[in-house]
Design a protein around this motif. Structure first.
Motif, mmCIF file in Angstrom:
data_model
loop_
_atom_site.group_PDB
_atom_site.id
_atom_site.type_symbol
_atom_site.label_atom_id
_atom_site.label_comp_id
_atom_site.label_asym_id
_atom_site.label_seq_id
_atom_site.Cartn_x
_atom_site.Cartn_y
_atom_site.Cartn_z
ATOM 1 N N UNK A 33 -12.959 4.069 11.534
ATOM 2 C CA UNK A 33 -12.923 5.034 10.439
ATOM 3 C C UNK A 33 -11.618 5.825 10.496
ATOM 4 N N UNK A 34 -10.837 5.773 9.427
ATOM 5 C CA UNK A 34 -9.589 6.532 9.339
ATOM 6 C C UNK A 34 -9.504 7.164 7.954
ATOM 7 N N UNK A 35 -9.685 8.470 7.909
ATOM 8 C CA UNK A 35 -9.655 9.182 6.631
ATOM 9 C C UNK A 35 -8.507 10.183 6.649
ATOM 10 N N UNK A 36 -7.735 10.203 5.578
ATOM 11 C CA UNK A 36 -6.622 11.138 5.454
ATOM 12 C C UNK A 36 -6.941 12.114 4.323
ATOM 13 N N UNK A 37 -7.010 13.381 4.668
ATOM 14 C CA UNK A 37 -7.389 14.400 3.690
ATOM 15 C C UNK A 37 -6.284 14.641 2.676
ATOM 16 N N UNK A 38 -5.037 14.540 3.144
ATOM 17 C CA UNK A 38 -3.906 14.845 2.269
ATOM 18 C C UNK A 38 -3.194 13.576 1.816
ATOM 19 N N UNK A 39 -2.357 13.734 0.819
ATOM 20 C CA UNK A 39 -1.668 12.608 0.177
ATOM 21 C C UNK A 39 -0.400 12.254 0.961
ATOM 22 N N UNK A 40 -0.565 11.789 2.195
ATOM 23 C CA UNK A 40 0.586 11.413 3.000
ATOM 24 C C UNK A 40 1.187 10.105 2.511
ATOM 25 N N UNK A 41 2.504 9.990 2.650
ATOM 26 C CA UNK A 41 3.128 8.694 2.399
ATOM 27 C C UNK A 41 2.880 7.796 3.601
ATOM 28 N N UNK A 42 3.049 6.500 3.414
ATOM 29 C CA UNK A 42 2.880 5.540 4.503
ATOM 30 C C UNK A 42 3.828 5.867 5.662
ATOM 31 N N UNK A 43 5.073 6.196 5.343
ATOM 32 C CA UNK A 43 6.037 6.519 6.392
ATOM 33 C C UNK A 43 5.603 7.748 7.173
ATOM 34 N N UNK A 44 5.071 8.759 6.486
ATOM 35 C CA UNK A 44 4.590 9.954 7.179
ATOM 36 C C UNK A 44 3.440 9.616 8.122
ATOM 37 N N UNK A 45 2.559 8.722 7.696
ATOM 38 C CA UNK A 45 1.430 8.311 8.548
ATOM 39 C C UNK A 45 1.944 7.618 9.805
#
Length: 259
Positions: free
Chosen positions: A86-98
């Motif tokens: 399970x991997x959930x990102x609350x904010x709208x990060x870019x792929x590079x930021x992740x």
């Protein structure tokens, strides 16, 4: 050569119930190791113990000969990277930021990423064939694309071991094959040890050099695919009838569920 990761008589329990008991296991340099077993057999718990998220109630875990329990979280993260189910990102990060998030073990408390960190992140995206996704939102990716990005984030940690918990869940056949092919090539080309928990027995058979099969929290069998993936073992562990023959292309065991 000393194993990268060693488990000696490891046991863990939730309350009074033992989830794992008597686990002896070595993960070798550059090895792709598959962990199989039905739901409730202790597969995910085993990965969490290897990552230091859980602490064993008995036995010990060693990372390159050092007790895992003696290492701080940052030191563990430099050696071991986990890609959870399970991997959930609350904010709208870019792929590079992740992917840059994977650099946290190598940065000081208030240190920002520098040119070296950016290069490592971009190389991780390139290695996982995801460089073209760098500027996209993590929320706008398909399941297979997201898995490649999460593996890239793990690579950005520069670990010796990558742990994957059900990396092909909810993916179609194309992406299942792609993810297993990717981790296989990373293991072979970069010398990274990969431990993958999966329900895809056939894919584990085709790609993993060694398999550990769990049943009821203990190791039922371990060894090369041909040694472990027998009709007797599979029917005992999964409690269903199967036909086991050889894949006509690869020669590896092939499992067919019987009605």
């Amino acid at each position: 050569m000393e194993p990268v990761l060693t488990l000696k008589n490891v046991g863990f329990r939730y309350g009074m119930a033992w989830a794992l008991r008597g686990i002896d296991l070595e993960v070798n340099e550059g090895e792709l190791l598959g962990i199989l077993g039905p739901n409730g057999s202790g597969k995910s718990t085993l990965l969490k113990l290897m990552d230091g998220i859980l602490v064993p109630d008995e036995g010990k875990i060693l990372v390159r000969g050092k007790a895992l329990s003696s290492l701080g979280r940052t030191s563990v993260a430099r050696e071991i990277a986990m890609v959870s189910q399970e991997n959930y990102f609350r904010f709208e990060f870019s792929v590079l930021e992740v992917v840059l998030m994977g650099r946290f073990p190598h940065l000081g408390r208030f240190q920002f990423e520098g040119p070296k960190d950016l290069d490592i992140a971009l190389n991780a995206l390139k290695a996982t064939h995801a460089l073209d996704l760098a500027e996209r939102s993590i929320h706008g990716l398909s399941g297979g694309e997201k898995q490649r990005v999460l593996i890239a984030r793990a690579l950005a940690q520069e670990p010796g071991v990558v742990l994957l918990d059900e990396p092909t869940s909810f993916l179609d056949l194309k992406y299942k094959r792609e993810i297993f092919g990717l981790v296989s090539s990373l293991s072979a080309d970069k010398g990274i040890s990969v431990v993958v928990v999966s329900h895809d027995i056939d894919l584990v058979s085709q790609y993993c050099k060694r398999i550990v099969m769990l049943r009821g929290g203990i190791v039922h069998d371990s060894g090369e695919p041909a040694e472990v993936l027998t009709r007797t073992n599979i029917e005992a562990v999964y409690d269903c009838p199967v036909l086991v023959d050889n894949n006509p292309v690869t020669g590896k065991p092939r499992i067919t569920l019987l009605g």
